[in-house]
Design an enzyme around this catalytic site. Sequence first.
Site, PDB file in Angstrom:
ATOM      1  CB  CYS A 119     -19.896  16.814  71.064  1.00  0.00           C
ATOM      2  SG  CYS A 119     -19.516  18.417  71.750  1.00  0.00           S
ATOM      3  CD  GLU A 122     -26.945  22.176  71.393  1.00  0.00           C
ATOM      4  OE1 GLU A 122     -26.508  21.633  70.362  1.00  0.00           O
ATOM      5  OE2 GLU A 122     -27.809  23.081  71.354  1.00  0.00           O
TER       6      GLU A 122
HETATM    7  P1  NAD Z   1     -25.072   9.699  77.051  1.00  0.00           P
HETATM    8  O1  NAD Z   1     -26.179   9.990  76.124  1.00  0.00           O
HETATM    9  O2  NAD Z   1     -24.679   8.292  77.259  1.00  0.00           O
HETATM   10  O3  NAD Z   1     -25.442  10.270  78.496  1.00  0.00           O
HETATM   11  C1  NAD Z   1     -25.817  11.610  78.689  1.00  0.00           C
HETATM   12  C2  NAD Z   1     -26.669  11.699  79.940  1.00  0.00           C
HETATM   13  O4  NAD Z   1     -27.927  11.065  79.677  1.00  0.00           O
HETATM   14  C3  NAD Z   1     -26.054  10.973  81.140  1.00  0.00           C
HETATM   15  O5  NAD Z   1     -26.283  11.715  82.306  1.00  0.00           O
HETATM   16  C4  NAD Z   1     -26.830   9.675  81.149  1.00  0.00           C
HETATM   17  O6  NAD Z   1     -26.869   9.044  82.401  1.00  0.00           O
HETATM   18  C5  NAD Z   1     -28.208  10.157  80.734  1.00  0.00           C
HETATM   19  N1  NAD Z   1     -29.124   9.113  80.271  1.00  0.00           N
HETATM   20  C6  NAD Z   1     -28.818   7.952  79.642  1.00  0.00           C
HETATM   21  N2  NAD Z   1     -29.958   7.263  79.388  1.00  0.00           N
HETATM   22  C7  NAD Z   1     -30.983   8.010  79.842  1.00  0.00           C
HETATM   23  C8  NAD Z   1     -32.401   7.847  79.868  1.00  0.00           C
HETATM   24  N3  NAD Z   1     -32.985   6.766  79.360  1.00  0.00           N
HETATM   25  N4  NAD Z   1     -33.150   8.835  80.416  1.00  0.00           N
HETATM   26  C9  NAD Z   1     -32.567   9.944  80.937  1.00  0.00           C
HETATM   27  N5  NAD Z   1     -31.234  10.134  80.945  1.00  0.00           N
HETATM   28  C10 NAD Z   1     -30.451   9.195  80.409  1.00  0.00           C
HETATM   29  O7  NAD Z   1     -23.827  10.594  76.606  1.00  0.00           O
HETATM   30  P2  NAD Z   1     -22.356  10.635  77.224  1.00  0.00           P
HETATM   31  O8  NAD Z   1     -21.666   9.360  76.884  1.00  0.00           O
HETATM   32  O9  NAD Z   1     -22.368  11.088  78.640  1.00  0.00           O
HETATM   33  O10 NAD Z   1     -21.730  11.832  76.384  1.00  0.00           O
HETATM   34  C11 NAD Z   1     -21.287  11.663  75.085  1.00  0.00           C
HETATM   35  C12 NAD Z   1     -22.314  12.128  74.081  1.00  0.00           C
HETATM   36  O11 NAD Z   1     -22.636  13.472  74.342  1.00  0.00           O
HETATM   37  C13 NAD Z   1     -21.791  12.091  72.659  1.00  0.00           C
HETATM   38  O12 NAD Z   1     -22.823  11.646  71.809  1.00  0.00           O
HETATM   39  C14 NAD Z   1     -21.439  13.553  72.390  1.00  0.00           C
HETATM   40  O13 NAD Z   1     -21.451  13.898  71.025  1.00  0.00           O
HETATM   41  C15 NAD Z   1     -22.504  14.242  73.154  1.00  0.00           C
HETATM   42  N6  NAD Z   1     -22.109  15.601  73.502  1.00  0.00           N
HETATM   43  C16 NAD Z   1     -22.637  16.612  72.765  1.00  0.00           C
HETATM   44  C17 NAD Z   1     -22.283  17.920  73.043  1.00  0.00           C
HETATM   45  C18 NAD Z   1     -22.852  19.055  72.237  1.00  0.00           C
HETATM   46  O14 NAD Z   1     -22.711  20.196  72.657  1.00  0.00           O
HETATM   47  N7  NAD Z   1     -23.489  18.782  71.129  1.00  0.00           N
HETATM   48  C19 NAD Z   1     -21.366  18.198  74.071  1.00  0.00           C
HETATM   49  C20 NAD Z   1     -20.861  17.135  74.804  1.00  0.00           C
HETATM   50  C21 NAD Z   1     -21.242  15.840  74.511  1.00  0.00           C
END
Ligand code: NAD
Length: 540
Positions: A323, A289
């Site tokens: 989100c 998501e």
């Molecule tokens: P992010 O993508 O920066 O990080 C999410 C996770 O991915 C973290 O644990 C991060 O450390 C990890 N990550 C980052 N780079 C990576 C890589 N190269 N390999 C593996 N893992 C990696 O997101 P965020 O800032 O924590 O959260 C905000 C984002 O999440 C927004 O885009 C929001 O829309 C989305 N979000 C979506 C939903 C949904 O249900 N659609 C819900 C909550 C948040």
Amino acid sequence: MSSQPVNEPILGYTPGSPERIALQAELDRQMAEVVEIPCIINGEKVFTGNTTTQVIPHKHGHILANVHQAGKEEIAAACQAAINAQEAWINMGLEARCAIFERCAELLAGEWRMKVNASTMLNQSKTAFQAEIDAACELIDFWNFNCFYARQFHDMYQPLVSPEGVENSTEIRPLEGFVLAITPFNFSSIAANLPSAPAILGNTAVWKPSRNSYHSNYVLMELMMEAGLPAGVINFVPSSGPDVSDVCLSNPDFAGVHFTGSTAVFQGLWQRIGEALPNLKSYPRIVGETGGKDFVVAHPDCDEQGLLVALLRGSFEYQGQKCSAASRAYVPKSVWGRIGWQLVAEVRKITMGDARDFTNFMTAVIDQRAFDKISGYIERAKESDTCEIAIGGDCDDSVGWFIEPTIIVTTDPNYESMIEEIFGPVLTVFLYDDENFEKTLEICDKASPYALTGSIFATNEEDIQTAFNALRFTAGNFYINDKPTGAVVAQQPFGGARASGTNDKAGGPLNLLRWISPRSVKRTLDTPQDWGYPFLEPDE
Ligand code: NAD
């Protein structure tokens, strides 16, 4: 069959209420300590010595915790622990596994509630109410309803037919191998749900929390262990994203990823999984998501006060870091003429500051990177010929990462802040000529790659239906005369398609189906003893 759970009631935290007093005491307690957060691998605390600090976003000089980061060696150990734990976890059976997660829900509803809420308020800068609906209520609901749904599969997916002499059945197996749960900072509930939803079905997990929510996520890991989660079933590894994906995706037993976060990270992961495929034992399940550019479309004939409230709450609660947050609005010029100035006046009243001060409606954004990104959008809008800042626009990162609630009014429906995810307290409004409602729906559908949530405000059923049809694929969660945030487990299962994810609907049974790999079993009671068939007999 256990009875259907009910949604966890939301506590009010009104002045003088017992919950407010208890939460304030817990906030004081957590403010006075600096926690050492280890990795949890095979049920053991692992202090790696490679530490990073966890600070409070609204007071970034204050250190909440030192966090011991897992390196590649510890991540590999976590994968192995998960693999080793799976057989016993499966053999425990669904009922015993559900009992553990229902116990988690009970602890969170009771004695752990204030600890988890306070930690979420300090770690992710949420107000008491935002912490309560996330870290307490939503997570309690995830655990209770997921157990309820999982029990239902066992009855629902049994074969319809068993002819005489045959017994057919379906074993609801988990995936073979471990699930990698990569979780976002913005919801403690999502963080704990991503490893635990697959675990309910007999999977084991490696959990990589966000570097911006280690404190609250660790409290939840402790809670699950207190509830009786066996060693190795969920392994907690604060670590870098690239290290986790390198180690986990190169392990042949990698069975799936349960991701929530940004679109770019998820797309990168999916590509890496494709490359890893030849070395994997199974085709992994990929559930993600991701981002959103959530909209509100108003019809010229709509509840204007309701629209105002939806725009204000939908855009600015939790600093727009949901989100689902409303971040683009399409408003008829006539309506804006009547409510635009009122909305500005109401937004001016929004209080912002420390999460511990219960009179604040907003607090700070999560970190310096978010602050720089969001303030960049605001600065560019100030310079743009097609934009006007109706309210807000100031940013101050001296004490905490504070960004004023900001409304940009634009004449360009494709301006960057109308189509890109900003993930902050910024609402961009495009004003359209009243007669262009249908054309505006088309613009809304086409403008952005995302399709997570969205709302239509209209009085007449016919106009609602027009929007409902025109925006069929523009949002996975669609709201009528309401803000586009605040989905509730078991009421509005959550997720979007297009660039917003695989739409596997957290908080509903469809998500859980991704974590099973059923085995069909035929038992013959009258095993054939002769290999010939009647048709082989020669003609008379
Ligand atoms: P992010 O993508 O920066 O990080 C999410 C996770 O991915 C973290 O644990 C991060 O450390 C990890 N990550 C980052 N780079 C990576 C890589 N190269 N390999 C593996 N893992 C990696 O997101 P965020 O800032 O924590 O959260 C905000 C984002 O999440 C927004 O885009 C929001 O829309 C989305 N979000 C979506 C939903 C949904 O249900 N659609 C819900 C909550 C948040």
